[in-house]
Design a protein around this motif. Structure first.
Motif, PDB file in Angstrom:
ATOM      1  N   PHE A 175       0.843  -1.198   0.000  1.00 31.95           N
ATOM      2  CA  PHE A 175       0.000   0.000   0.000  1.00 31.95           C
ATOM      3  C   PHE A 175       0.879   1.249   0.000  1.00 31.95           C
ATOM      4  N   ALA A 176       1.833   1.308   0.947  1.00 31.63           N
ATOM      5  CA  ALA A 176       2.705   2.476   1.062  1.00 31.63           C
ATOM      6  C   ALA A 176       3.528   2.672  -0.213  1.00 31.63           C
ATOM      7  N   SER A 177       3.973   1.583  -0.807  1.00 30.55           N
ATOM      8  CA  SER A 177       4.738   1.666  -2.046  1.00 30.55           C
ATOM      9  C   SER A 177       3.900   2.261  -3.177  1.00 30.55           C
ATOM     10  N   LEU A 178       2.651   1.827  -3.279  1.00 32.68           N
ATOM     11  CA  LEU A 178       1.771   2.383  -4.323  1.00 32.68           C
ATOM     12  C   LEU A 178       1.504   3.863  -4.095  1.00 32.68           C
ATOM     13  N   VAL A 179       1.307   4.252  -2.842  1.00 36.19           N
ATOM     14  CA  VAL A 179       1.095   5.673  -2.555  1.00 36.19           C
ATOM     15  C   VAL A 179       2.334   6.456  -2.979  1.00 36.19           C
ATOM     16  N   GLY A 180       3.512   5.929  -2.669  1.00 34.86           N
ATOM     17  CA  GLY A 180       4.751   6.604  -3.034  1.00 34.86           C
ATOM     18  C   GLY A 180       4.951   6.703  -4.543  1.00 34.86           C
ATOM     19  N   GLN A 181       4.564   5.669  -5.269  1.00 34.71           N
ATOM     20  CA  GLN A 181       4.762   5.643  -6.713  1.00 34.71           C
ATOM     21  C   GLN A 181       3.652   6.342  -7.486  1.00 34.71           C
ATOM     22  N   CYS A 182       2.421   6.231  -6.995  1.00 33.45           N
ATOM     23  CA  CYS A 182       1.269   6.679  -7.785  1.00 33.45           C
ATOM     24  C   CYS A 182       0.434   7.752  -7.100  1.00 33.45           C
ATOM     25  N   GLY A 183       0.838   8.166  -5.904  1.00 37.88           N
ATOM     26  CA  GLY A 183       0.065   9.152  -5.156  1.00 37.88           C
ATOM     27  C   GLY A 183       0.094  10.510  -5.809  1.00 37.88           C
ATOM     28  N   ARG A 184      -0.971  10.845  -6.482  1.00 41.08           N
ATOM     29  CA  ARG A 184      -1.104  12.147  -7.144  1.00 41.08           C
ATOM     30  C   ARG A 184      -2.587  12.456  -7.245  1.00 41.08           C
ATOM     31  N   PRO A 185      -2.940  13.686  -7.558  1.00 39.70           N
ATOM     32  CA  PRO A 185      -4.362  14.020  -7.681  1.00 39.70           C
ATOM     33  C   PRO A 185      -5.064  13.072  -8.656  1.00 39.70           C
TER      34      PRO A 185
END
Length: 73
Positions: free
Chosen positions: A33-43
């Motif tokens: 989860f944290a990895s996806l937020v770091g890679q894809c977390g954008r508006p």
């Protein structure tokens, strides 16, 4: 056929499910989860972690059940 893991991570981009993953181990699912937020977390992105056994949303980005800043590294 085996069932998917208990912990389900979903990435939604532009309102469409883009990626799914299932893990039996909660700490591993939280790291993903944290990895996806770091890679894809954008508006426009949304990432959720759900316990499929209980139906509870454990955390989501942006905002949600538990801040991603509180996730283990």
């Amino acid at each position: 056929m085996t069932s998917p893991g208990r912990y389900h991570v979903t990435l939604i981009l532009a309102g469409r499910p883009t990626l799914h993953g299932w893990w039996d181990d909660e700490p591993v699912a939280r790291r993903q989860f944290a990895s996806l937020v770091g890679q894809c977390g954008r508006p426009g992105a949304r990432v959720t972690l759900v316990d499929e056994a209980t139906g509870e949303t454990l955390t989501e980005w942006p905002g949600g059940a538990q801040s991603s800043a509180m996730l283990p590294a």
